[in-house]
Design a protein around this motif. Structure first.
Motif, short mmCIF file in Angstrom:
data_model
loop_
_atom_site.label_atom_id
_atom_site.label_comp_id
_atom_site.label_asym_id
_atom_site.label_seq_id
_atom_site.Cartn_x
_atom_site.Cartn_y
_atom_site.Cartn_z
N ILE A 21 0.86 -1.18 0.00
CA ILE A 21 0.00 0.00 0.00
C ILE A 21 0.90 1.23 0.00
O ILE A 21 1.87 1.31 0.76
N GLY A 22 0.64 2.16 -0.90
CA GLY A 22 1.53 3.31 -1.04
C GLY A 22 0.83 4.56 -1.50
O GLY A 22 -0.35 4.54 -1.88
N ALA A 23 1.57 5.67 -1.47
CA ALA A 23 1.02 6.97 -1.82
C ALA A 23 2.01 7.75 -2.68
O ALA A 23 3.23 7.61 -2.53
N VAL A 24 1.48 8.59 -3.59
CA VAL A 24 2.30 9.43 -4.46
C VAL A 24 1.60 10.80 -4.60
O VAL A 24 0.38 10.84 -4.82
N PRO A 25 2.36 11.92 -4.53
CA PRO A 25 3.72 12.05 -4.01
C PRO A 25 3.73 11.79 -2.50
O PRO A 25 2.74 12.07 -1.82
N ALA A 26 4.82 11.30 -2.00
CA ALA A 26 4.87 10.86 -0.62
C ALA A 26 4.70 11.99 0.38
O ALA A 26 4.22 11.79 1.49
N ASP A 27 5.12 13.22 0.00
CA ASP A 27 5.01 14.32 0.95
C ASP A 27 3.62 14.94 0.99
O ASP A 27 3.18 15.47 2.00
N LYS A 28 2.90 14.87 -0.13
CA LYS A 28 1.54 15.41 -0.19
C LYS A 28 0.74 14.55 -1.17
O LYS A 28 0.51 14.92 -2.31
N PRO A 29 0.29 13.40 -0.71
CA PRO A 29 -0.31 12.40 -1.61
C PRO A 29 -1.52 12.90 -2.39
O PRO A 29 -2.41 13.54 -1.83
N GLU A 30 -1.50 12.59 -3.67
CA GLU A 30 -2.64 12.86 -4.54
C GLU A 30 -3.35 11.56 -4.94
O GLU A 30 -4.46 11.59 -5.45
N MET A 31 -2.69 10.45 -4.73
CA MET A 31 -3.31 9.16 -5.00
C MET A 31 -2.67 8.10 -4.11
O MET A 31 -1.53 8.26 -3.67
#
Length: 714
Positions: free
Chosen positions: A547-557
């Protein structure tokens, strides 16, 4: 003189004239009587035929006007489901037989225009059902096909007894695209599964009616009540992203042959589902077709119940309907709960000496990590530290936060078939259960629960209700309802969210992080891996996830990938690195479509291992060092030092467990399970590289009160 003249005028109307007048009256009366007799005779013998002939020459007959079911679109207007107007061929057998001269021309016209209609079929109706007024000869023909017959009908008045009934047929232009999300319809515009079922009332309209009659003055009185068409549903799905995800799943599963694969792509800032897919995709235009999944021989041996069970397994949406143990992907939740309650702090350190002894049960970590700070606890997926954190929180607080993060309850997503998951109740949670639950085993969740909860951890602490529909529009194009983001709760503070984001970023990008396979050049990716060993533990089969997020500093997805037991991979080689790399490949292709663009290179950034801070600009670049996770067993095993020098995680080889009171048998827990003992009474198993894999005891399968297997949802 005047009287004489009047007498002469009156003498002009003679008896002869009177006789002639009487004769005329008699003829008129006889004629009228003859007409009346004739009309009575016609009415008795041919009245119905003449009435039908009059009605057949009219375009207004008593009939139902079907409504058009609303369309389903993606977020950019791509049509995913629509209803096309078609025509059913209706035969009035009785009227066709009213005159012998009608039969042959009508049959010839039908068989010439429509290959599917045979002369034998019509003659069989003539012989067996001569009084029938309504027989459907063919359904769903096009307007062009209908006009072929109409042209013949205009040229030959002896073609009688055939009319066309308007109808609509549901079409799915992209066949298997988003089949889990869209669902399909059955006879009568009844939605089954997906949006079709959940929004059935919105998609359906109201039938109209058209009828006419002749009044007492022989005038045609016509009444028409038009149909009210259904509303259009605009979904949150991006067809391009959805298509890419499904293509990756198909390609991947050819090599891996997983029992189940689930992928969710979601906007963490409003709860919109951008893509949702599993490996069991099916053609929405023919949803009952089993041939893509079984051989004809296998289908032939199935009973009706077995066929229905097989279809339900194909139709169900794995991402919301199936439950499983999440493994190490749950660790950020355990850490977040401790941070929120001020029980732990970002600068805290923990001593990992290889495991914990809980009430006589030895639950091991995959490595002796030594002293690690809280960031490294997540980066290296240290089970020992997680158990210490879980013990500090206590079973009541831990259980409360499981509920608070949305586990064990429905998220409220607007799709049918959502499962609850099963938690170990606080009053039944033993210290061993608490220890193992801290790194994601002994309880079950659904993918949508994990995706929604994780979104709240990385978006600043806001838990939004996940949803699949963006807007409802009426047939005229006016917006009836907008589905904006629904804030359910504030789950964590912004400080906790920032810490989790930084830790997840370092888990992918930092040295010794376990999720390097998710790297995408030019992007800041953060995430966590998981490997949960399935029941029965002794089989040592695994559920792998990332499970992950992008961008890591301010996730958009965010992206969540679950791989259930890759059949073509040996159990000892089943690591969450497989899921991580799979997620990375998907991210490379979908990020441009989501208009998330690369930023500057993050190479050379000075990142604190204790309190990491993501760069405000810049992205990670793939380092030359090959970092992979070897999460072979669920519950958090982490392999950090392979014989070849590569850095790997034993993220999900989380726990080596034994019961000291039992003699020589225990079971594995690499976030999971298995059974093996060696001579020195340690409960371990070695893989091909000499890696130590740890497991959960089989005894816990019954002790935790769950009584279910993670594969029981298939």
């Amino acid at each position: 003189m005047r009287n004489v003249a009047r007498e002469k005028k009156m003498k002009k109307f003679t008896n002869k004239m009177q006789a002639k007048l009487l004769l005329v009256f008699c003829i008129i009366i006889l004629t009228m009587i003859g007409l009346i007799v004739r009309l009575v005779h016609i009415n008795r013998t041919d009245g119905e035929r003449y009435a039908k002939k009059v009605l057949s020459q009219q375009t207004y007959t008593s009939t139902v006007i079907p409504f058009q079911r609303g369309s389903i679109l993606d977020r950019k207007g791509t049509v995913l489901a629509t209803s096309e107007k078609v025509y059913n061929i209706i035969l009035d057998v009785k009227f066709m037989l009213e005159d012998k001269k009608y039969l042959t021309p009508t049959i010839k016209a039908l068989t010439d225009c429509y290959d599917s209609i045979k002369e034998d079929t019509i003659m069989d109706l003539v012989n067996k059902r001569p009084e029938s007024r309504y027989v459907v000869l063919e359904k769903g023909i096009s307007y062009k096909k209908m006009m072929q017959f109409k042209d013949k009908e205009k040229k030959d008045n002896n073609i009688q007894g055939v009319w066309f009934e308007e109808d609509y047929v549901r079409k799915y232009p992209y066949k298997t695209l988003a089949s889990d999300v869209i669902g399909f319809t059955s006879s009568g515009n009844v939605g089954n599964w997906g949006i079709e079922q959940f929004y059935n009332d919105q998609l359906n309209g109201v039938n109209g009616i058209e009828y006419g009659y002749i009044d007492s003055e022989l005038k045609l009185e016509q009444t028409t009540k038009p149909a009210i068409n259904g509303n259009t549903i605009i979904s949150t799905i991006d067809a391009n992203v959805q298509g890419i995800v499904q293509e990756h799943i198909k390609k991947f599963n050819k090599d891996m042959d997983c029992k189940n694969i689930g992928v969710i792509v979601m906007n963490p800032n409003n709860g919109e589902i951008l893509a949702m897919a599993s490996n069991e995709e099916y053609d929405l235009n023919n949803p009952t077709d089993l041939t893509p999944f079984y051989t004809k021989k296998e289908i032939g041996k199935m009973t009706d119940k077995e066929k229905l069970d097989a279809l339900n397994a194909i139709w169900r949406n794995y991402t919301i309907s199936d439950m499983y143990e999440p493994g190490s992907t749950f660790k950020p939740f355990t850490v977040s709960a401790g941070l929120e309650e001020n029980i732990i702090h970002p600068n805290d350190t923990y001593l990992c000496d290889g495991g914990q002894n809980i009430n006589g049960v030895e639950i091991g970590c995959s490595h002796i990590h030594g002293t690690v700070d809280l960031t490294q606890v997540l980066m290296k997926s240290c089970n020992d530290a997680l158990m210490q954190i879980g013990a500090k929180e206590g079973k009541q607080l831990f259980y409360d936060y499981q509920n608070f993060f949305g586990m064990g309850r429905k998220t409220g997503i607007d799709l049918p078939g959502e499962a609850l998951g099963i938690l170990v109740p606080e009053n039944k949670m033993s210290p061993v259960d608490l220890a193992i639950s801290s790194f994601g085993q002994t309880f079950t969740v659904t993918m949508i629960q994990m995706a929604s909860g994780f979104s709240s951890l990385v978006n600043g602490g806001y838990y939004y209700e996940p949803h699949i529909v963006k807007q409802i529009v009426n047939p005229g194009g006016a917006t009836l309802q907008n589905f904006d983001k629904v804030l359910v709760k504030e789950s964590v503070s912004s400080e906790t969210s920032e810490f989790i984001n930084n830790a997840m970023y370092l888990t992918v990008e930092g040295e010794g992080g376990t999720a390097s396979g998710a790297k995408v050049p030019g992007y800041k990716v953060g995430g966590k891996t998981g490997t949960a060993q399935k029941f029965p533990r002794k089989d040592k089969r695994h559920l792998l996830s990332f499970i992950g997020a992008v961008p890591a500093d301010k996730p958009e997805m965010i992206i969540y990938v679950v791989l259930d037991d890759p059949q073509k991979v040996e159990p000892s080689a089943q690591s969450s690195g497989i899921a991580t790399e799979f997620a990375g490949e998907i991210l490379k292709d979908i990020l441009p479509f989501l208009e998330i663009y690369p930023t500057e290179s993050s190479k050379g950034l000075n990142i604190s291992k204790t309190t990491p801070v993501l760069p405000s600009t810049g992205t990670q670049t793939n380092s030359d060092k090959n970092t992979t996770e070897d999460t072979n067993m669920s519950n958090g095993n982490s392999n950090e030092d392979n014989a070849d020098g590569n850095t790997t995680e034993a993220d999900d080889k989380d726990a080596n467990a034994k019961d000291n009171k039992d003699s020589d048998n225990t079971s594995d827990s690499s976030e999971g399970d298995g059974l093996e003992t060696d001579n020195d009474n340690t409960f371990t198993e070695s893989d091909e590289d000499g890696e130590i894999l740890d497991f959960i005891p089989d005894t816990l399968e019954s002790d935790n009160g769950l009584g279910i297997q993670s594969e029981n949802n298939n």
